[in-house]
Scaffold this motif. Structure first.
Motif, mmCIF file in Angstrom:
data_model
loop_
_atom_site.group_PDB
_atom_site.id
_atom_site.type_symbol
_atom_site.label_atom_id
_atom_site.label_comp_id
_atom_site.label_asym_id
_atom_site.label_seq_id
_atom_site.Cartn_x
_atom_site.Cartn_y
_atom_site.Cartn_z
ATOM 1 N N ASP A 140 0.867 -1.193 0.000
ATOM 2 C CA ASP A 140 0.000 0.000 0.000
ATOM 3 C C ASP A 140 0.900 1.239 0.000
ATOM 4 N N GLY A 141 0.587 2.188 -0.875
ATOM 5 C CA GLY A 141 1.394 3.411 -0.963
ATOM 6 C C GLY A 141 1.416 4.157 0.360
ATOM 7 N N ARG A 142 2.594 4.658 0.730
ATOM 8 C CA ARG A 142 2.691 5.355 2.014
ATOM 9 C C ARG A 142 2.324 6.830 1.837
ATOM 10 N N PHE A 161 -0.204 8.352 0.624
ATOM 11 C CA PHE A 161 -0.603 8.641 -0.755
ATOM 12 C C PHE A 161 -1.647 9.753 -0.838
ATOM 13 N N ASP A 165 -4.259 2.986 -3.975
ATOM 14 C CA ASP A 165 -2.791 2.881 -3.896
ATOM 15 C C ASP A 165 -2.341 1.514 -3.379
HETATM 16 MG MG MG Z 1 -1.730 4.229 1.450
#
Ligand code: MG
Ligand code: ATP
Ligand code: MG
Length: 320
Positions: free
Chosen positions: A76-78, A80, A123
């Motif tokens: 999962d995008g940090r 985002f 994300d």
């Molecule tokens: Mg995220």
């Protein structure tokens, strides 16, 4: 004297070498300094062998996802939310960013044959490894979800897709209201405690949007797996195409990725991950808890607690 896992873990936390020990599989030597460090590290390991610290070897196994559990790695995008602001993403769905994410995931799937299925939206992306995978000796950090059976995997996928549905519906309402001039707090107040049907009505009444007609990419997320496709590899001397069957990563959209009709129609999915034997209605709350919490035993996993005496041999010889 009972030597429980908890006690051993506590001792290990106090051991300076433990952190290095965990990363030993990916230790890289790229400078003189690093070489020196690696030599020191190896020396430490040699010292630890046959010493009272030898037990830390067993921690390698703690990270292992045991067979026959299925491994799912979710990325999962940090931060985002901020990233999408800074890069001025179209809200609620920036199609270019979603397509870029999908292309990256397709490259991952092509690169690692052990990954059989992937599902992503927003994300995040979940990568599902084949049942028999030995990838990285099945060692993984606690972020990995291990599914005890195809039934649990089915619940996991349903859970992620429900999240996609719910988030996208909320975000679509949220951004339509904000774009129409409402403040963020006003919008949050309007949407507070609204049900799915009310959100659909809001979109239709206020903005003339029929939610079901919005792109599948936004509403359903994207599935990715390998399918046999016919490809033109060259043309013969008469200009006729020469075709070959090739396993290629393809994207598929589906309203219900955890449904039997979707899953059991794809040999590449059920062969390597198992059939879905029935459709699921409500997802077992216990399953969801197991996906959310780390270091928990999964439902359908037999729990066996073995208690083993510590230094029992010396205890016996003293006549205890
Ligand atoms: Mg995220
Ligand atoms: P964390 O680091 O805890 O994951 P986060 O800010 O990344 O925090 P998420 O819950 O992962 O929060 O949500 C992802 C955020 O990124 C959402 O706010 C979503 O709107 C935004 N986002 C991701 N992809 C896109 C996209 N393609 N278009 C528009 N917004 C996007
Ligand atoms: Mg996310």
């Amino acid at each position: 004297m009972i030597n429980s896992v908890g006690v051993v873990r506590k001792e290990a936390e106090n051991c300076n070498c433990l952190q290095v020990f965990f990363v030993s599989g990916s230790f890289k030597v790229d400078s003189v300094e690093a070489k020196k460090k690696e030599e020191n590290f190896r020396e430490t390991l040699r010292d630890m062998a046959n010493s009272k610290y030898e037990y830390v070897k067993s921690f390698e196994l703690e990270d292992e996802v045991m067979l026959p559990n299925l491994m799912v790695v979710r990325i999962d995008g940090r931060d985002f939310s901020r990233f999408s602001q800074v890069h001025e993403f179209e809200k609620p769905n920036d199609e270019t960013a979603l397509n870029l994410m999908n292309s990256c995931s397709a490259a991952v799937l092509e690169e690692f044959p052990d990954i059989i299925f992937a599902y992503g939206y927003s994300d995040e992306y979940s990568f599902v490894f084949k049942k028999t995978s030995r990838f990285y000796q099945r060692r993984a950090s606690s972020k990995v979800v291990s599914c005890a059976s195809a039934e649990v995997l089915q619940a996991y996928l349903a859970w992620r897709q429900q999240d996609c549905h719910a988030n996208n519906q909320y975000d679509t309402c949220f951004w339509m209201l904000v774009k129409s001039g409402k403040s963020v707090s006003e919008t949050q107040e309007i949407l507070k405690d609204t049900q799915k049907q009310q959100k659909n009505e809001l979109l239709f009444q206020k903005f003339g949007i029929n939610y079901k007609t919005l792109p599948e990419l936004f509403r359903q997320g994207s599935c990715l797996f390998k399918k046999k496709v016919e490809e033109t590899v060259k043309h013969d001397e008469n200009g006729n195409p020469v075709k070959r069957l090739r396993r290629k990563a393809v994207f598929v959209h589906s309203e219900n990725i955890a449904g039997r009709s979707f899953w059991n129609e794809q040999p590449s999915l059920y062969n390597d991950l198992g059939h879905f034997t029935k459709d699921i209605g409500k997802i077992e709350p216990d399953f969801i808890r197991s996906f959310q919490f780390e270091n928990k035993l999964l439902p359908l996993t037999w729990v066996v607690v073995r208690i083993d005496g510590c230094h029992f041999h010396s205890g016996c010889s003293r006549g205890v």
